[in-house]
Scaffold this motif. Structure first.
Motif, PDB file in Angstrom:
ATOM      1  N   ARG A  51       0.837  -1.201   0.000  1.00 55.05           N
ATOM      2  CA  ARG A  51       0.000   0.000   0.000  1.00 55.05           C
ATOM      3  C   ARG A  51       0.873   1.254   0.000  1.00 55.05           C
ATOM      4  O   ARG A  51       0.674   2.168  -0.800  1.00 55.05           O
ATOM      5  CB  ARG A  51      -0.931   0.005   1.216  1.00 55.05           C
ATOM      6  N   LEU A  54       2.721   1.631  -3.431  1.00 55.79           N
ATOM      7  CA  LEU A  54       1.863   2.131  -4.513  1.00 55.79           C
ATOM      8  C   LEU A  54       1.442   3.581  -4.293  1.00 55.79           C
ATOM      9  O   LEU A  54       1.342   4.351  -5.243  1.00 55.79           O
ATOM     10  CB  LEU A  54       0.651   1.223  -4.674  1.00 55.79           C
ATOM     11  N   GLN A  55       1.206   3.963  -3.050  1.00 56.16           N
ATOM     12  CA  GLN A  55       0.862   5.365  -2.763  1.00 56.16           C
ATOM     13  C   GLN A  55       1.995   6.291  -3.174  1.00 56.16           C
ATOM     14  O   GLN A  55       1.761   7.363  -3.730  1.00 56.16           O
ATOM     15  CB  GLN A  55       0.540   5.544  -1.279  1.00 56.16           C
ATOM     16  N   HIS A  59      -0.600   6.114  -6.739  1.00 53.47           N
ATOM     17  CA  HIS A  59      -1.908   5.440  -6.703  1.00 53.47           C
ATOM     18  C   HIS A  59      -2.769   6.045  -5.591  1.00 53.47           C
ATOM     19  O   HIS A  59      -2.315   6.227  -4.467  1.00 53.47           O
ATOM     20  CB  HIS A  59      -1.746   3.943  -6.468  1.00 53.47           C
ATOM     21  N   VAL A  63      -5.722  -0.437  -1.747  1.00 53.88           N
ATOM     22  CA  VAL A  63      -4.768  -1.451  -2.185  1.00 53.88           C
ATOM     23  C   VAL A  63      -5.104  -2.684  -1.366  1.00 53.88           C
ATOM     24  O   VAL A  63      -4.946  -2.685  -0.152  1.00 53.88           O
ATOM     25  CB  VAL A  63      -3.303  -1.025  -1.939  1.00 53.88           C
ATOM     26  N   TYR A  74      -1.507  -2.098 -11.745  1.00 53.90           N
ATOM     27  CA  TYR A  74      -1.608  -0.659 -11.500  1.00 53.90           C
ATOM     28  C   TYR A  74      -0.836   0.026 -12.620  1.00 53.90           C
ATOM     29  O   TYR A  74       0.375  -0.122 -12.720  1.00 53.90           O
ATOM     30  CB  TYR A  74      -1.014  -0.294 -10.141  1.00 53.90           C
ATOM     31  N   GLN A  75      -1.544   0.770 -13.449  1.00 50.62           N
ATOM     32  CA  GLN A  75      -0.936   1.434 -14.603  1.00 50.62           C
ATOM     33  C   GLN A  75      -0.557   2.870 -14.232  1.00 50.62           C
ATOM     34  O   GLN A  75      -1.382   3.627 -13.743  1.00 50.62           O
ATOM     35  CB  GLN A  75      -1.925   1.451 -15.776  1.00 50.62           C
ATOM     36  N   PHE A  76       0.685   3.214 -14.474  1.00 48.70           N
ATOM     37  CA  PHE A  76       1.170   4.574 -14.299  1.00 48.70           C
ATOM     38  C   PHE A  76       1.574   5.101 -15.673  1.00 48.70           C
ATOM     39  O   PHE A  76       1.478   4.383 -16.661  1.00 48.70           O
ATOM     40  CB  PHE A  76       2.325   4.599 -13.291  1.00 48.70           C
ATOM     41  N   CYS A  80       4.201  -0.067 -15.292  1.00 43.51           N
ATOM     42  CA  CYS A  80       3.140  -0.753 -14.548  1.00 43.51           C
ATOM     43  C   CYS A  80       3.718  -1.371 -13.285  1.00 43.51           C
ATOM     44  O   CYS A  80       4.902  -1.710 -13.237  1.00 43.51           O
ATOM     45  CB  CYS A  80       2.544  -1.883 -15.381  1.00 43.51           C
TER      46      CYS A  80
END
Length: 157
Positions: A51, A54-55, A59, A63, A74-76, A80
């Protein structure tokens, strides 16, 4: 490496954010996947770490551990992150059917919980993160298994 003590959930999230920042830095100069194994008992903090990770990358939202779906993408903008949870994997062949090798393409970060469920199928980890309980705290041990992993960890410490 000496264990890192994480006193609470917030410190586990912060640790995830710190490692994510270094992985992002690495990806900005390289075009290869980063493979991170998350190893620890149930409740040791693998998803909490994810979490925070990803934050840090941007994101927003929940999560959750992809226990039943096996992978959550998770697409950035330029890469990814694939968050795997292989705890409930019935048969390692399932990974072959879902095209597991495609997830480890360039410009990806793969966070893999319970990698020991499928020994020999997954690519080797660049970094292993071992999470465990110690009294009321968590301990984290990092292990670099590649030059890439070592480069990322060196920037963290």
């Amino acid at each position: 490496m000496k264990p890192i003590i994480l006193a609470n959930e917030q410190e586990t999230i912060l640790f995830g954010k710190q490692l994510a920042a270094q992985c992002l830095n690495y990806l900005s100069n390289h075009n290869s996947a980063i493979v991170i194994y998350l190893i620890g008992d149930l409740g040791a903090g693998k998803t909490t770490f994810s979490r925070g990770f990803l934050q840090q990358l941007g994101h927003v939202g929940n999560v959750k551990s992809p226990t039943y779906t096996l992978v959550e993408p998770y697409q950035f903008d330029t890469f990814c992150v694939y968050h795997f949870d292989l705890y409930r994997l019935g048969d390692p062949e399932e990974l072959e059917f879902m095209g597991i090798r495609e997830y480890f393409s360039s410009k990806a970060i793969c966070l893999i919980e319970w990698p020991m469920q499928v020994k020999g199928i997954l690519p080797a980890a660049d970094i292993e993160i071992h999470l465990a309980y110690f009294m009321l705290e968590r301990t984290v041990c990092l292990q670099a298994n590649s030059d890439k992993g070592q480069a990322i960890i060196n920037q963290l410490l």
